[in-house]
Write a protein that holds these residues in place. Structure first.
Motif, short mmCIF file in Angstrom:
data_model
loop_
_atom_site.label_atom_id
_atom_site.label_comp_id
_atom_site.label_asym_id
_atom_site.label_seq_id
_atom_site.Cartn_x
_atom_site.Cartn_y
_atom_site.Cartn_z
N LEU A 47 0.83 -1.20 0.00
CA LEU A 47 0.00 0.00 0.00
C LEU A 47 0.86 1.25 0.00
O LEU A 47 0.59 2.20 -0.73
N SER A 48 1.92 1.23 0.79
CA SER A 48 2.80 2.41 0.84
C SER A 48 3.47 2.65 -0.51
O SER A 48 3.60 3.80 -0.94
N ALA A 49 3.85 1.59 -1.18
CA ALA A 49 4.46 1.75 -2.51
C ALA A 49 3.45 2.32 -3.49
O ALA A 49 3.78 3.19 -4.30
N GLY A 50 2.21 1.87 -3.41
CA GLY A 50 1.17 2.38 -4.31
C GLY A 50 0.89 3.85 -4.08
O GLY A 50 0.75 4.63 -5.02
N VAL A 51 0.81 4.26 -2.82
CA VAL A 51 0.55 5.67 -2.50
C VAL A 51 1.71 6.53 -2.98
O VAL A 51 1.52 7.58 -3.60
N PHE A 52 2.93 6.08 -2.72
CA PHE A 52 4.11 6.83 -3.14
C PHE A 52 4.17 6.97 -4.65
O PHE A 52 4.37 8.06 -5.19
N LEU A 53 3.98 5.87 -5.36
CA LEU A 53 4.07 5.90 -6.82
C LEU A 53 2.94 6.70 -7.46
O LEU A 53 3.13 7.34 -8.50
N PHE A 54 1.75 6.68 -6.84
CA PHE A 54 0.66 7.50 -7.36
C PHE A 54 1.04 8.97 -7.30
O PHE A 54 0.81 9.72 -8.26
N GLY A 55 1.63 9.39 -6.20
CA GLY A 55 2.07 10.78 -6.09
C GLY A 55 3.17 11.12 -7.08
O GLY A 55 3.15 12.19 -7.70
N VAL A 56 4.12 10.21 -7.24
CA VAL A 56 5.25 10.48 -8.11
C VAL A 56 4.85 10.47 -9.58
O VAL A 56 5.19 11.39 -10.33
N VAL A 57 4.13 9.47 -10.01
CA VAL A 57 3.86 9.31 -11.44
C VAL A 57 2.65 10.11 -11.91
O VAL A 57 2.74 10.92 -12.84
N ILE A 58 1.52 9.91 -11.28
CA ILE A 58 0.28 10.50 -11.78
C ILE A 58 0.21 12.00 -11.49
O ILE A 58 0.01 12.81 -12.40
N ILE A 59 0.38 12.37 -10.24
CA ILE A 59 0.24 13.79 -9.87
C ILE A 59 1.34 14.62 -10.52
O ILE A 59 1.09 15.72 -11.02
N GLU A 60 2.55 14.10 -10.54
CA GLU A 60 3.65 14.88 -11.13
C GLU A 60 3.49 15.06 -12.63
O GLU A 60 3.95 16.05 -13.19
N SER A 61 2.84 14.13 -13.30
CA SER A 61 2.61 14.32 -14.74
C SER A 61 1.65 15.48 -14.99
O SER A 61 1.83 16.24 -15.95
N PHE A 62 0.65 15.61 -14.14
CA PHE A 62 -0.24 16.77 -14.27
C PHE A 62 0.50 18.07 -13.98
O PHE A 62 0.27 19.08 -14.63
#
Length: 108
Positions: A47-62
């Motif tokens: 879960l921690s990896a998923g939360v971290f990667l969501f912030g890094v990949v998805i939010i940062e692309s926006f």
């Protein structure tokens, strides 16, 4: 933030990410039995990896898209930067909690 956006359209940038996002989401479906078998501490690590990667990949692309369209000083970009950092730090905090729980359970 990602500054190397080649075109000014959000869809163009998202087409680079969407296939991997769909592949990751589809692979989660196949790993449901695996997640049921592992303990709660290990699930917390995933879960921690998923939360971290969501912030890094998805939010940062926006954020990169907003920056490429000269909207870096907009309130939306500031909000996304804060959200990205919150997600990244939350992922790290959840991971540290899971590690401490693992150490507590395997103290012997």
């Amino acid at each position: 933030m990602i500054y190397d956006v080649s075109e000014d359209k959000l869809w163009t940038e998202m087409t680079n990410i969407l296939p991997y996002f769909a592949l990751g989401a589809a692979s989660l479906f196949f790993y449901i039995p695996f997640f049921k078998k592992i303990g709660p501490v290990r699930r917390c690590m995933f879960l921690s990896a998923g939360v971290f990667l969501f912030g890094v990949v998805i939010i940062e692309s926006f954020e990169g898209w907003l920056f490429s369209n000269s909207l870096a000083s907009s309130l939306t970009c500031i909000f996304l930067e804060a959200l990205e950092e919150i997600l990244e730090m939350s992922g790290v905090v959840i991971f540290i909690y899971a590690l401490l729980e693992h150490i507590r359970k395997n103290k012997n």
